[in-house]
Design a protein around this motif. Structure first.
Motif, PDB file in Angstrom:
ATOM      1  N   VAL A 118       8.067 -12.121 -42.699  1.00  0.00           N
ATOM      2  CA  VAL A 118       8.684 -10.797 -42.518  1.00  0.00           C
ATOM      3  C   VAL A 118       8.463  -9.920 -43.747  1.00  0.00           C
ATOM      4  O   VAL A 118       8.194  -8.722 -43.630  1.00  0.00           O
ATOM      5  CB  VAL A 118      10.184 -10.950 -42.205  1.00  0.00           C
ATOM      6  CG1 VAL A 118      10.882  -9.592 -42.236  1.00  0.00           C
ATOM      7  CG2 VAL A 118      10.376 -11.598 -40.834  1.00  0.00           C
ATOM      8  N   LEU A 119       8.564 -10.502 -44.934  1.00  0.00           N
ATOM      9  CA  LEU A 119       8.397  -9.703 -46.154  1.00  0.00           C
ATOM     10  C   LEU A 119       6.943  -9.342 -46.419  1.00  0.00           C
ATOM     11  O   LEU A 119       6.658  -8.336 -47.068  1.00  0.00           O
ATOM     12  CB  LEU A 119       8.963 -10.479 -47.349  1.00  0.00           C
ATOM     13  CG  LEU A 119      10.476 -10.644 -47.388  1.00  0.00           C
ATOM     14  CD1 LEU A 119      10.877 -11.592 -48.493  1.00  0.00           C
ATOM     15  CD2 LEU A 119      11.161  -9.304 -47.570  1.00  0.00           C
ATOM     16  N   ALA A 319       9.559   7.339 -43.258  1.00  0.00           N
ATOM     17  CA  ALA A 319      10.336   6.123 -43.032  1.00  0.00           C
ATOM     18  C   ALA A 319      10.196   5.170 -44.206  1.00  0.00           C
ATOM     19  O   ALA A 319       9.169   5.131 -44.887  1.00  0.00           O
ATOM     20  CB  ALA A 319       9.864   5.441 -41.752  1.00  0.00           C
ATOM     21  N   ILE A 320      11.240   4.401 -44.459  1.00  0.00           N
ATOM     22  CA  ILE A 320      11.178   3.389 -45.514  1.00  0.00           C
ATOM     23  C   ILE A 320      10.982   2.000 -44.917  1.00  0.00           C
ATOM     24  O   ILE A 320      10.737   1.039 -45.662  1.00  0.00           O
ATOM     25  CB  ILE A 320      12.441   3.419 -46.396  1.00  0.00           C
ATOM     26  CG1 ILE A 320      13.677   3.022 -45.591  1.00  0.00           C
ATOM     27  CG2 ILE A 320      12.620   4.778 -47.031  1.00  0.00           C
ATOM     28  CD1 ILE A 320      14.919   2.844 -46.464  1.00  0.00           C
ATOM     29  N   ARG A 324       8.010  -3.502 -37.818  1.00  0.00           N
ATOM     30  CA  ARG A 324       8.535  -4.871 -37.818  1.00  0.00           C
ATOM     31  C   ARG A 324       9.893  -4.928 -38.503  1.00  0.00           C
ATOM     32  O   ARG A 324      10.817  -5.632 -38.038  1.00  0.00           O
ATOM     33  CB  ARG A 324       7.555  -5.812 -38.513  1.00  0.00           C
ATOM     34  CG  ARG A 324       8.025  -7.253 -38.542  1.00  0.00           C
ATOM     35  CD  ARG A 324       7.041  -8.161 -39.288  1.00  0.00           C
ATOM     36  NE  ARG A 324       5.796  -8.303 -38.560  1.00  0.00           N
ATOM     37  CZ  ARG A 324       4.797  -9.095 -38.965  1.00  0.00           C
ATOM     38  NH1 ARG A 324       4.922  -9.786 -40.095  1.00  0.00           N
ATOM     39  NH2 ARG A 324       3.689  -9.192 -38.262  1.00  0.00           N
ATOM     40  N   ASP A 325      10.051  -4.171 -39.598  1.00  0.00           N
ATOM     41  CA  ASP A 325      11.346  -4.110 -40.280  1.00  0.00           C
ATOM     42  C   ASP A 325      12.425  -3.557 -39.348  1.00  0.00           C
ATOM     43  O   ASP A 325      13.553  -4.073 -39.302  1.00  0.00           O
ATOM     44  CB  ASP A 325      11.263  -3.218 -41.517  1.00  0.00           C
ATOM     45  CG  ASP A 325      10.303  -3.741 -42.567  1.00  0.00           C
ATOM     46  OD1 ASP A 325       9.943  -4.933 -42.508  1.00  0.00           O
ATOM     47  OD2 ASP A 325       9.901  -2.944 -43.443  1.00  0.00           O
ATOM     48  N   VAL A 326      12.076  -2.505 -38.624  1.00  0.00           N
ATOM     49  CA  VAL A 326      13.031  -1.892 -37.704  1.00  0.00           C
ATOM     50  C   VAL A 326      13.447  -2.898 -36.633  1.00  0.00           C
ATOM     51  O   VAL A 326      14.629  -3.006 -36.286  1.00  0.00           O
ATOM     52  CB  VAL A 326      12.430  -0.620 -37.062  1.00  0.00           C
ATOM     53  CG1 VAL A 326      13.318  -0.119 -35.927  1.00  0.00           C
ATOM     54  CG2 VAL A 326      12.247   0.467 -38.119  1.00  0.00           C
ATOM     55  N   GLN A 327      12.470  -3.638 -36.110  1.00  0.00           N
ATOM     56  CA  GLN A 327      12.797  -4.661 -35.113  1.00  0.00           C
ATOM     57  C   GLN A 327      13.783  -5.681 -35.679  1.00  0.00           C
ATOM     58  O   GLN A 327      14.747  -6.070 -34.997  1.00  0.00           O
ATOM     59  CB  GLN A 327      11.531  -5.382 -34.653  1.00  0.00           C
ATOM     60  CG  GLN A 327      10.730  -4.638 -33.597  1.00  0.00           C
ATOM     61  CD  GLN A 327       9.620  -5.511 -33.036  1.00  0.00           C
ATOM     62  OE1 GLN A 327       8.680  -5.842 -33.731  1.00  0.00           O
ATOM     63  NE2 GLN A 327       9.757  -5.884 -31.779  1.00  0.00           N
ATOM     64  N   VAL A 361      17.034  -9.433 -48.866  1.00  0.00           N
ATOM     65  CA  VAL A 361      15.836  -9.339 -49.700  1.00  0.00           C
ATOM     66  C   VAL A 361      14.904  -8.249 -49.179  1.00  0.00           C
ATOM     67  O   VAL A 361      14.326  -7.474 -49.970  1.00  0.00           O
ATOM     68  CB  VAL A 361      15.126 -10.706 -49.744  1.00  0.00           C
ATOM     69  CG1 VAL A 361      13.764 -10.586 -50.407  1.00  0.00           C
ATOM     70  CG2 VAL A 361      15.986 -11.720 -50.480  1.00  0.00           C
ATOM     71  N   LEU A 362      14.754  -8.168 -47.864  1.00  0.00           N
ATOM     72  CA  LEU A 362      13.906  -7.129 -47.276  1.00  0.00           C
ATOM     73  C   LEU A 362      14.409  -5.738 -47.628  1.00  0.00           C
ATOM     74  O   LEU A 362      13.630  -4.865 -48.062  1.00  0.00           O
ATOM     75  CB  LEU A 362      13.858  -7.294 -45.755  1.00  0.00           C
ATOM     76  CG  LEU A 362      13.133  -6.189 -44.985  1.00  0.00           C
ATOM     77  CD1 LEU A 362      11.631  -6.289 -45.200  1.00  0.00           C
ATOM     78  CD2 LEU A 362      13.460  -6.250 -43.500  1.00  0.00           C
ATOM     79  N   LEU A 363      15.706  -5.504 -47.468  1.00  0.00           N
ATOM     80  CA  LEU A 363      16.261  -4.181 -47.750  1.00  0.00           C
ATOM     81  C   LEU A 363      16.158  -3.836 -49.234  1.00  0.00           C
ATOM     82  O   LEU A 363      15.885  -2.681 -49.592  1.00  0.00           O
ATOM     83  CB  LEU A 363      17.710  -4.120 -47.267  1.00  0.00           C
ATOM     84  CG  LEU A 363      17.902  -4.149 -45.742  1.00  0.00           C
ATOM     85  CD1 LEU A 363      19.378  -4.279 -45.383  1.00  0.00           C
ATOM     86  CD2 LEU A 363      17.310  -2.904 -45.094  1.00  0.00           C
ATOM     87  N   LEU A 364      16.380  -4.801 -50.096  1.00  0.00           N
ATOM     88  CA  LEU A 364      16.223  -4.540 -51.528  1.00  0.00           C
ATOM     89  C   LEU A 364      14.784  -4.147 -51.852  1.00  0.00           C
ATOM     90  O   LEU A 364      14.535  -3.201 -52.621  1.00  0.00           O
ATOM     91  CB  LEU A 364      16.621  -5.782 -52.338  1.00  0.00           C
ATOM     92  CG  LEU A 364      18.118  -6.085 -52.446  1.00  0.00           C
ATOM     93  CD1 LEU A 364      18.335  -7.430 -53.125  1.00  0.00           C
ATOM     94  CD2 LEU A 364      18.842  -4.984 -53.219  1.00  0.00           C
ATOM     95  N   ALA A 365      13.817  -4.856 -51.260  1.00  0.00           N
ATOM     96  CA  ALA A 365      12.410  -4.552 -51.523  1.00  0.00           C
ATOM     97  C   ALA A 365      12.035  -3.167 -51.022  1.00  0.00           C
ATOM     98  O   ALA A 365      11.352  -2.398 -51.715  1.00  0.00           O
ATOM     99  CB  ALA A 365      11.525  -5.617 -50.873  1.00  0.00           C
ATOM    100  N   ARG A 366      12.464  -2.826 -49.814  1.00  0.00           N
ATOM    101  CA  ARG A 366      12.114  -1.528 -49.242  1.00  0.00           C
ATOM    102  C   ARG A 366      12.807  -0.384 -49.979  1.00  0.00           C
ATOM    103  O   ARG A 366      12.216   0.694 -50.174  1.00  0.00           O
ATOM    104  CB  ARG A 366      12.470  -1.485 -47.757  1.00  0.00           C
ATOM    105  CG  ARG A 366      11.762  -2.535 -46.902  1.00  0.00           C
ATOM    106  CD  ARG A 366      10.254  -2.346 -46.916  1.00  0.00           C
ATOM    107  NE  ARG A 366       9.595  -3.258 -45.993  1.00  0.00           N
ATOM    108  CZ  ARG A 366       8.871  -4.319 -46.359  1.00  0.00           C
ATOM    109  NH1 ARG A 366       8.694  -4.574 -47.652  1.00  0.00           N
ATOM    110  NH2 ARG A 366       8.323  -5.097 -45.452  1.00  0.00           N
TER     111      ARG A 366
END
Length: 529
Positions: A118-119, A319-320, A324-327, A361-366
């Motif tokens: 995912v990341l 978009a940030i 795939r992130d949105v899903q 982790v995904l949200l922190l990275a984005r």
């Protein structure tokens, strides 16, 4: 030589990748096994009530003999509890439960794979380690490791199905179908997983071809649910007139329970504001959502990051998050909201608890990648340090619940008194007591009179079975069974014109939970006094 080196490099790379995968799986299983060994023998309330009894009842043909000893949980699908039953009974302690704990530990390996895929470009060693650390410290996840609870076991197919949805860009037909099969199988084994089926169905609406994806996911889900739950639904329908007895009885109209949709609403929020505050209740140790205390910061962190991400998105023209992130976010958020609206029972959110690691982790990275020109861009080193710090704080703050254990030096092997060696008819006056049935003579009968959710309906099949059993006496006579110290429910015996025989002593049996005692008292007919 250069050509030979060029051929050798892919081979060594593949070997290293395989070795890493094996090491991660072994370490994950070892973590689950060691945690199980450290906690002791599982004797949770649900094991005492129906996890043990339901499997034993299937194996010994008890569904046509007894009258719902575990109460309304009697007709919950027992298939998922067969592995722990066999391991617990056919391997010496602690090996059976340690093996179950090792299987539960595989969730960490799955979270590792989930985070990597995912990341993608943001999948640094630190990011993956942070995601796995957050998942490993989940209070409900830890509370179920090495136990008979099925939520942590069924997290494996559910998270696997979610992952297939998120990586369905290649070979989408096969992956959506398989995702549906896995999630549907989890629903068939335990209906509370329907919240994740709804989340998955919503997430595929953001797929490249949503109609096709939805159809394939739905087809796989129907097949999966039919394979794991279809036969049991037919059995329940044959016995009670309701394929998911006693649930949704306002629809199925079984005569064995009131025509209502039975729901456990004790943990549900009382208002919208109350619902919004739940993650912050858990943060400070307010354990609404579970009977036993726990503390958890992860859902509060996810909530804050989602709000912050929404704010940043509104301030930017682009978009940030990727598609795939949105899903992933939709899948998580919808599953959570459906869970909150249907149950709010913390154990049923184990999948979401595990997925908090990757989503944090995904949200922190984005968010770090979307910092505007007015603020200095965060360096990779600083971002990795932030992820690890957040993960450590969440893990250290977490406090797992405990659903009761016994030390391995004192595993549960109750001694049955001589007075109970003869087959008898037992009228059960409380819960959870069904776990003692396999310890008593196999020809005995067990009838529960005390369930609030499914009281015995006068003239129904269970009432008829009880009356027929009382007319066919067994050598040990008729006895009641209750938990010492619980409120007196002997008035329930009045319907069958029975009373406790005060002229004969009651018999004690050690309870599974340390410090508890079961009692069985002889009964006589009221008219014979």
């Amino acid at each position: 030589m250069p050509a030979a080196g060029g051929l050798r490099r892919p081979w060594t790379t593949n070997l290293r990748g395989t070795a890493l995968a094996i090491a991660i799986v072994v370490c994950s299983m070892l973590a689950g096994a060691l945690y199980t060994f450290a906690m002791g023998e599982d004797v949770n309330w649900d094991w005492q009530n129906y996890h043990e009894y339901n499997v034993w009842a299937v194996l010994n043909g008890r569904y046509g003999v007894d009258a719902v000893p575990p109460g309304f949980q009697t007709y919950f699908n027992p298939i998922v509890y067969f592995p722990v039953y066999y391991l617990r009974h056919f391997l010496p302690s602690p090996y059976g439960l340690v093996i179950i704990g090792a299987i539960h530990g595989l969730n960490l390996a799955l979270i590792y794979l989930f985070a990597r895929l995912v990341l993608r470009q943001a999948a640094t060693v630190a990011a993956i380690a942070a995601a796995v650390a957050i998942a490993a410290a989940g209070p409900m996840t830890l509370s179920e490791v090495g136990t008979s609870f099925s939520d942590v076991l069924l997290a494996l197919p559910v998270i696997g199905g979610f992952l297939l949805i998120l990586v369905a860009d290649r070979r989408p037909a096969v992956r959506y179908l398989l995702a549906g099969l896995l999630i549907g199988a989890a629903v068939g084994l335990k209906l509370t997983n329907v919240v994740y089926a709804i989340g998955a169905a919503t997430a595929v609406l953001a797929a490249a071809r949503p109609l096709r994806a939805t159809a394939l996911l739905g087809l796989g889900g129907i097949v999966g649910a039919a394979l794991t739950g279809g036969e049991w639904c037919l059995i329940a329908w044959r016995d009670t007139g309701n394929p998911i007895f006693p649930l949704f009885n306002a629809v199925f109209q079984s005569g064995e329970v009131a025509a209502i949709n039975l729901m456990d609403a004790q943990f549900m929020p009382h208002s919208v504001l109350d619902a919004l505050a739940y993650p912050f209740y858990w943060l400070v140790g307010d354990h609404r959502g579970a009977e036993h205390p726990f503390r958890d910061a992860r859902f509060a962190v996810v909530t804050v990051l989602l709000v912050l991400g929404l704010f940043v998105r509104m301030r930017r023209d682009s978009a940030i998050l990727t598609r795939r992130d949105v899903q992933f976010v939709v899948l998580f958020a919808v599953s959570y909201l459906v869970w909150l609206g249907l149950f709010s029972i913390q154990r049923y959110a184990v999948v979401l608890e595990l997925l908090c690691g990757p989503i944090i982790v995904l949200l922190l990275a984005r968010l770090a990648a979307s910092v505007g020109p007015a603020l200095p861009k965060m360096s990779p080193v600083a971002l990795n340090a932030l992820m690890l710090t957040v993960a450590a704080a969440i893990a250290l703050w977490s406090q797992p619940a405990d659903w009761w254990h016994r030390p391995w030096s004192d595993i549960y092997r109750p001694k049955i008194a001589d007075e109970l060696r003869q087959p008898a008819t037992y009228l059960i006056l409380g819960k959870p007591l069904a776990y003692i049935a396999p310890q008593l003579p196999s020809q005995s009968r067990f009838y529960l009179l005390a369930d609030i959710g499914v009281p015995i309906v006068p003239g129904g099949i269970f009432d008829q079975r009880i009356r027929a059993g009382l007319k066919a006496p067994l050598p040990g006579g008729v006895r009641e069974l209750h938990m010492r110290g619980e409120p007196d429910r002997s008035a329930l015996l009045d319907r069958y014109a029975l009373a406790i025989d005060r002229s004969r002593p009651c018999v004690a049996i050690e309870g599974a939970r340390p410090g508890t005692t079961l009692e069985s008292c002889p009964l006589i007919e009221r008219t014979s006094r």
